[in-house]
Motif scaffolding. Structure first.
Motif, PDB file in Angstrom:
ATOM      1  N   TYR A 320       0.820  -1.219   0.000  1.00  0.00           N
ATOM      2  CA  TYR A 320       0.000   0.000   0.000  1.00  0.00           C
ATOM      3  C   TYR A 320       0.857   1.273   0.000  1.00  0.00           C
ATOM      4  N   THR A 332      -5.214   0.678  -3.671  1.00  0.00           N
ATOM      5  CA  THR A 332      -5.937   1.055  -2.445  1.00  0.00           C
ATOM      6  C   THR A 332      -7.089   0.065  -2.212  1.00  0.00           C
ATOM      7  N   SER A 333      -7.754   0.191  -1.073  1.00  0.00           N
ATOM      8  CA  SER A 333      -8.708  -0.851  -0.670  1.00  0.00           C
ATOM      9  C   SER A 333     -10.075  -0.746  -1.335  1.00  0.00           C
ATOM     10  N   ASN A 334     -10.431   0.426  -1.829  1.00  0.00           N
ATOM     11  CA  ASN A 334     -11.790   0.653  -2.354  1.00  0.00           C
ATOM     12  C   ASN A 334     -12.875   0.381  -1.301  1.00  0.00           C
ATOM     13  N   LEU A 335     -12.522   0.611  -0.065  1.00  0.00           N
ATOM     14  CA  LEU A 335     -13.498   0.315   0.996  1.00  0.00           C
ATOM     15  C   LEU A 335     -14.291   1.539   1.452  1.00  0.00           C
ATOM     16  N   SER A 336     -13.940   2.717   0.928  1.00  0.00           N
ATOM     17  CA  SER A 336     -14.610   3.929   1.411  1.00  0.00           C
ATOM     18  C   SER A 336     -16.129   3.839   1.255  1.00  0.00           C
ATOM     19  N   PHE A 339     -17.386   2.087   4.283  1.00  0.00           N
ATOM     20  CA  PHE A 339     -17.350   2.902   5.509  1.00  0.00           C
ATOM     21  C   PHE A 339     -18.491   3.925   5.470  1.00  0.00           C
ATOM     22  N   TRP A 372      -1.729   2.170   5.981  1.00  0.00           N
ATOM     23  CA  TRP A 372      -3.162   2.028   5.728  1.00  0.00           C
ATOM     24  C   TRP A 372      -3.979   2.382   6.973  1.00  0.00           C
ATOM     25  N   GLU A 375      -4.309   5.926   7.345  1.00  0.00           N
ATOM     26  CA  GLU A 375      -5.288   6.535   6.430  1.00  0.00           C
ATOM     27  C   GLU A 375      -6.709   6.374   6.972  1.00  0.00           C
ATOM     28  N   VAL A 376      -6.974   5.184   7.502  1.00  0.00           N
ATOM     29  CA  VAL A 376      -8.316   4.984   8.085  1.00  0.00           C
ATOM     30  C   VAL A 376      -8.503   5.975   9.245  1.00  0.00           C
ATOM     31  N   TRP A 439     -16.591   7.340  -8.118  1.00  0.00           N
ATOM     32  CA  TRP A 439     -15.456   7.249  -7.191  1.00  0.00           C
ATOM     33  C   TRP A 439     -14.252   7.850  -7.883  1.00  0.00           C
ATOM     34  N   ASN A 442      -7.684   8.868  -4.497  1.00  0.00           N
ATOM     35  CA  ASN A 442      -7.383   9.951  -3.550  1.00  0.00           C
ATOM     36  C   ASN A 442      -6.397  10.972  -4.106  1.00  0.00           C
ATOM     37  N   ARG A 445      -8.250  13.171  -6.308  1.00  0.00           N
ATOM     38  CA  ARG A 445      -9.162  14.090  -5.603  1.00  0.00           C
ATOM     39  C   ARG A 445      -8.379  15.340  -5.193  1.00  0.00           C
ATOM     40  N   ASP A 473     -19.026   7.235  -2.208  1.00  0.00           N
ATOM     41  CA  ASP A 473     -18.554   7.208  -0.821  1.00  0.00           C
ATOM     42  C   ASP A 473     -18.712   8.576  -0.151  1.00  0.00           C
ATOM     43  N   ASP A 475     -19.001  11.398   2.033  1.00  0.00           N
ATOM     44  CA  ASP A 475     -19.084  11.439   3.493  1.00  0.00           C
ATOM     45  C   ASP A 475     -18.785  12.874   3.868  1.00  0.00           C
ATOM     46  N   ASN A 479     -15.150  14.570   3.022  1.00  0.00           N
ATOM     47  CA  ASN A 479     -15.191  15.402   1.819  1.00  0.00           C
ATOM     48  C   ASN A 479     -14.863  16.850   2.163  1.00  0.00           C
TER      49      ASN A 479
HETATM   50  C1  LIG Z   1     -11.147  16.650  -2.011  1.00  0.00           C
HETATM   51  C2  LIG Z   1     -11.320  15.314  -1.322  1.00  0.00           C
HETATM   52  C3  LIG Z   1     -12.593  14.821  -1.083  1.00  0.00           C
HETATM   53  C4  LIG Z   1     -12.770  13.585  -0.446  1.00  0.00           C
HETATM   54  N1  LIG Z   1     -14.047  13.133  -0.210  1.00  0.00           N
HETATM   55  C5  LIG Z   1     -14.228  11.964   0.446  1.00  0.00           C
HETATM   56  C6  LIG Z   1     -15.535  11.485   0.734  1.00  0.00           C
HETATM   57  O1  LIG Z   1     -16.552  12.127   0.428  1.00  0.00           O
HETATM   58  N2  LIG Z   1     -15.655  10.292   1.363  1.00  0.00           N
HETATM   59  C7  LIG Z   1     -14.561   9.545   1.736  1.00  0.00           C
HETATM   60  O2  LIG Z   1     -14.726   8.460   2.299  1.00  0.00           O
HETATM   61  N3  LIG Z   1     -13.326   9.999   1.504  1.00  0.00           N
HETATM   62  C8  LIG Z   1     -13.110  11.167   0.869  1.00  0.00           C
HETATM   63  N4  LIG Z   1     -11.849  11.600   0.617  1.00  0.00           N
HETATM   64  C9  LIG Z   1     -10.711  10.810   1.129  1.00  0.00           C
HETATM   65  C10 LIG Z   1     -10.138   9.763   0.179  1.00  0.00           C
HETATM   66  O3  LIG Z   1      -9.923  10.302  -1.087  1.00  0.00           O
HETATM   67  C11 LIG Z   1     -11.006   8.513   0.043  1.00  0.00           C
HETATM   68  O4  LIG Z   1     -11.379   8.067   1.319  1.00  0.00           O
HETATM   69  C12 LIG Z   1     -10.260   7.396  -0.661  1.00  0.00           C
HETATM   70  O5  LIG Z   1      -9.874   7.796  -1.937  1.00  0.00           O
HETATM   71  C13 LIG Z   1     -11.128   6.167  -0.730  1.00  0.00           C
HETATM   72  O6  LIG Z   1     -10.516   5.137  -1.427  1.00  0.00           O
HETATM   73  P1  LIG Z   1     -10.079   3.802  -0.703  1.00  0.00           P
HETATM   74  O7  LIG Z   1     -11.179   3.270   0.119  1.00  0.00           O
HETATM   75  O8  LIG Z   1      -9.498   2.901  -1.730  1.00  0.00           O
HETATM   76  O9  LIG Z   1      -8.952   4.348   0.285  1.00  0.00           O
HETATM   77  P2  LIG Z   1      -7.708   3.664   1.006  1.00  0.00           P
HETATM   78  O10 LIG Z   1      -6.490   4.358   0.499  1.00  0.00           O
HETATM   79  O11 LIG Z   1      -7.742   2.199   0.946  1.00  0.00           O
HETATM   80  O12 LIG Z   1      -7.885   4.155   2.515  1.00  0.00           O
HETATM   81  C14 LIG Z   1      -8.642   3.402   3.458  1.00  0.00           C
HETATM   82  C15 LIG Z   1      -9.695   4.260   4.085  1.00  0.00           C
HETATM   83  O13 LIG Z   1      -9.106   5.309   4.821  1.00  0.00           O
HETATM   84  C16 LIG Z   1      -9.948   6.459   4.773  1.00  0.00           C
HETATM   85  N5  LIG Z   1      -9.205   7.557   4.152  1.00  0.00           N
HETATM   86  C17 LIG Z   1      -8.158   7.473   3.324  1.00  0.00           C
HETATM   87  N6  LIG Z   1      -7.717   8.717   2.997  1.00  0.00           N
HETATM   88  C18 LIG Z   1      -8.522   9.586   3.634  1.00  0.00           C
HETATM   89  C19 LIG Z   1      -8.586  11.002   3.702  1.00  0.00           C
HETATM   90  N7  LIG Z   1      -7.738  11.786   3.066  1.00  0.00           N
HETATM   91  N8  LIG Z   1      -9.568  11.549   4.438  1.00  0.00           N
HETATM   92  C20 LIG Z   1     -10.446  10.786   5.122  1.00  0.00           C
HETATM   93  N9  LIG Z   1     -10.425   9.441   5.101  1.00  0.00           N
HETATM   94  C21 LIG Z   1      -9.477   8.850   4.368  1.00  0.00           C
HETATM   95  C22 LIG Z   1     -11.142   6.097   3.908  1.00  0.00           C
HETATM   96  O14 LIG Z   1     -12.187   5.692   4.751  1.00  0.00           O
HETATM   97  C23 LIG Z   1     -10.614   4.932   3.089  1.00  0.00           C
HETATM   98  O15 LIG Z   1     -11.604   4.038   2.638  1.00  0.00           O
HETATM   99  C24 LIG Z   1     -11.643  12.839  -0.028  1.00  0.00           C
HETATM  100  C25 LIG Z   1     -10.362  13.342  -0.275  1.00  0.00           C
HETATM  101  C26 LIG Z   1     -10.198  14.564  -0.912  1.00  0.00           C
HETATM  102  C27 LIG Z   1      -8.816  15.064  -1.168  1.00  0.00           C
END
Ligand SMILES: Cc1cc2nc3c(=O)[nH]c(=O)nc-3n(C[C@H](O)[C@H](O)[C@H](O)COP(=O)(O)OP(=O)(O)OC[C@H]3O[C@@H](n4cnc5c(N)ncnc54)[C@H](O)[C@@H]3O)c2cc1C
Length: 565
Positions: A320, A332-336, A339, A372, A375-376, A439, A442, A445, A473, A475, A479
């Motif tokens: 990761y 990444t996990s795509n678990l958002s 959550f 990881w 990040e959670v 989706w 990150n 984003r 996702d 949140d 966000n």
């Molecule tokens: C402008 C912007 C808007 C975003 N909007 C959202 C949103 O609406 N909902 C959302 O869940 N996440 C948001 N994020 C955070 C992040 O981009 C996503 O959580 C992530 O891309 C989800 O993919 P993943 O589950 O594969 O993440 P992984 O990289 O596998 O991370 C695991 C988990 O950690 C949490 N996480 C990781 N990075 C962040 C972060 N920067 N902030 C908060 N939690 C995080 C998430 O719950 C995620 O599922 C945002 C980030 C930015 C920069």
């Protein structure tokens, strides 16, 4: 968990009733405040009043309601049933309030009933994306089947007017002769205020409403700096989070699933078992084509979340740290999505990742696992921020004075951004990924958010809103936190002069242009480094012929303007 007592208030000073910041009208006209549901944008003075403890935070109202009714709630008789109100916790495993409800029912020998209210006006007010509504409804199908296997009915009802929700729940509790209703706490302002009212209202009617912490690993309010303040910077907050979890191992204990209902429940509640999961309300539906694509991309429900988590921890979490910033790699996990709808708890995620490590320390062992988990933890961090600075939920930046920035509302720039036609390939690829998958990676984003606020100089809240309207996702806390970070108006201050250069980001994180070619097919034929900037690197003719636009702004000029403003 015992609710904290409300903090002692300072004497109420005069809080200016409504002193709009200089650009208040313009931002409102551009849809920043949803006037159908909310009052005018609050004044900076009122936002500051939360910081100086002159106004009670919504969580304090709820805690006060819980504390003020505790004695009465204790005396409430269970009667014929116990109810769990599902909200953003669409799972049976490791669900704190569901577990407590189930225990209450078991001790009294009465059945447990699940309740879910579909509130179209809440979807509208909270800008819930149709893809997210669809995911929740599909997850409800799974939840309903899981509960049915335990002889627990899940009653799902649509209540058109959100103001009617409290009354309707009261009617159902009366009809079912239930003395107790349990729910997990949601930290957004509308929900905290609603629950504060409900706890008191129901207590007056002889019903006990129990609202407990569930969604964060560490509940908000438990971590403070040496001087007793809420952290506004992530790194020290994270060190404190890790220390706190190490010292309070029970925070990673998982709640048991509910037990079976008494056998009589099937017959007694046969009509409740018969209820169907409704269709998405008007304005929140998907087209047939979208449904086909999104259902294949995002299988719903708790079992899918657990499968995905197990697979990620087995195959990908180790790498990761290396892969998480490369949008063309499934690193990444795509678990958002799970959550956000509560089909997976953050505790389960952190605990599973920790258990796949060689150490029980959250900040030790395998680097990928550590990263990881950290990040959670960001997810917890932003919820803590929202609870302490509730006005971020009311269109205000973390530092109220940042309301005074004169943003642009250029409609043509905004639509180029939303449509992925800015002429910056990495930005366009990302925006098309958002539309194509609901989706976005990150890293992307951050790139597109920075581009909107610092290259196009558009009001970051327009981007925040568009994300909510399209993300599966979506949140609020994450966000809003992400947008605050990228636009340099949030916590964890990123100096305003830290401006992402979209070209350098593109070269660094999508070096071969694989991600760009996937989402911007017009550029498929562009070779080499020109993929990052076709017009600037000799591939302009090819891009033009394929219908790809030229850059709508020059990064250099925009950067200087952003710095100057
Ligand atoms: C402008 C912007 C808007 C975003 N909007 C959202 C949103 O609406 N909902 C959302 O869940 N996440 C948001 N994020 C955070 C992040 O981009 C996503 O959580 C992530 O891309 C989800 O993919 P993943 O589950 O594969 O993440 P992984 O990289 O596998 O991370 C695991 C988990 O950690 C949490 N996480 C990781 N990075 C962040 C972060 N920067 N902030 C908060 N939690 C995080 C998430 O719950 C995620 O599922 C945002 C980030 C930015 C920069």
């Amino acid at each position: 968990m015992a609710p904290k007592q409300p903090a002692k208030r300072k004497a109420q000073t005069t809080i200016t009733k409504h002193t709009p910041h200089p650009f208040h009208q313009e931002s409102e006209e551009n849809g920043i405040v949803l006037r159908k549901f909310y009052p005018h944008e609050m004044s900076n003075a009122r936002a500051r009043a939360y910081n100086s403890d002159e106004l009670p935070r919504p969580i304090e109202l709820l805690n006060a309601a819980l504390a003020g009714t505790a004695a009465d709630r204790k005396k409430v008789q269970v009667k014929d049933a116990v109810v769990h109100w599902f909200k953003m916790d669409l799972r049976t495993g490791d669900n704190q309030a569901l577990f407590l409800a189930s225990e209450k029912a078991r001790e009294a020998g009465v059945p447990l009933i699940g309740l879910y209210i579909v509130s179209p006006q809440d979807f509208e007010a909270h800008l819930t994306a149709p893809i997210r509504v669809d995911f929740m409804l599909r997850s409800l199908e799974v939840l309903k089947a899981d509960l049915e296997a335990l002889d627990i009915p899940l009653w799902i009802e649509t209540v058109d007017k959100r103001a009617r929700v409290p009354e309707r729940i009261m009617e159902l509790l009366t009809e079912w002769r239930a003395g107790h209703i349990f729910a997990n706490m949601e930290y957004e302002v509308d929900e905290l205020r609603r629950e504060a009212k409900l706890v008191r209202l129901y207590a007056e009617k002889g019903i006990a409403m129990e609202v407990v912490h569930d969604t964060c690993v560490v509940p908000p309010g438990q971590l403070t700096t040496g001087t007793g303040r809420q952290y506004a910077v992530y790194s020290p907050w994270f060190r404190s989070w890790v220390r706190h979890v190490h010292e309070n191992q029970e925070l990673l204990e998982l709640a048991e699933r509910p037990g079976m209902n008494p056998p009589s429940a099937r017959e007694r509640y046969s009509s409740l078992f018969e209820c169907d999961v409704p269709h998405a309300p008007e304005g929140k539906t998907l087209s047939e084509e979208e449904a086909k694509v999104f259902h294949a991309l995002w299988p719903a429900g708790e079992h899918e979340a657990m499968k995905r988590l197990a697979k990620f921890c087995e195959d990908a979490v180790g790498g990761y740290g290396r892969n998480r910033d490369l949008p063309s790699t499934p690193g990444t996990s795509n678990l958002s999505v799970h959550f956000a709808s509560g089909t997976l708890s953050a505790r389960t995620a952190v605990r599973t990742a920790r258990d796949s490590n060689k150490t029980k320390k959250l900040d030790g062992g395998n680097e990928g696992i550590q990263t990881w988990i950290s990040e959670v933890a960001w997810r917890d961090f932003y919820k803590h921020v929202l609870v302490h600075w509730p006005y971020v939920c009311m269109n205000k930046p973390f530092k109220p004075e940042y309301s005074n920035i004169s943003w642009s509302y250029d409609a043509s720039h905004f639509s180029s951004w939303t449509e992925g036609r800015t002429g910056f390939p990495i930005v366009d690829a990302a925006m098309r990924q958002l539309r194509g998958m609901g989706w976005m990676h990150n890293r992307c984003r951050m790139i597109v958010a920075s581009f909107l606020a610092k290259d196009l100089l558009l009001d970051w809240r327009m981007g925040e809103r568009f994300f909510m309207e399209h993300l599966i996702d979506g949140d609020f806390a994450s966000n809003n936190g992400g947008w605050g970070f990228a636009a340099s108006v949030g916590v964890d201050p990123q100096p305003y002069f830290r401006i992402f250069n979209p070209l350098l980001q593109s070269e660094k994180f999508d070096p071969d242009g694989e991600y760009i070619r996937k989402w911007v097919p017009e550029l498929k034929g562009v070779v080499g480094k020109a993929i990052h900037d076709p017009y600037g690197r000799g591939e302009g003719d090819r891009a033009r012929k394929a219908g790809y636009p030229e850059a709508i702004v020059q990064h250099k000029g925009a950067r200087e303007k952003a710095l100057a403003d």
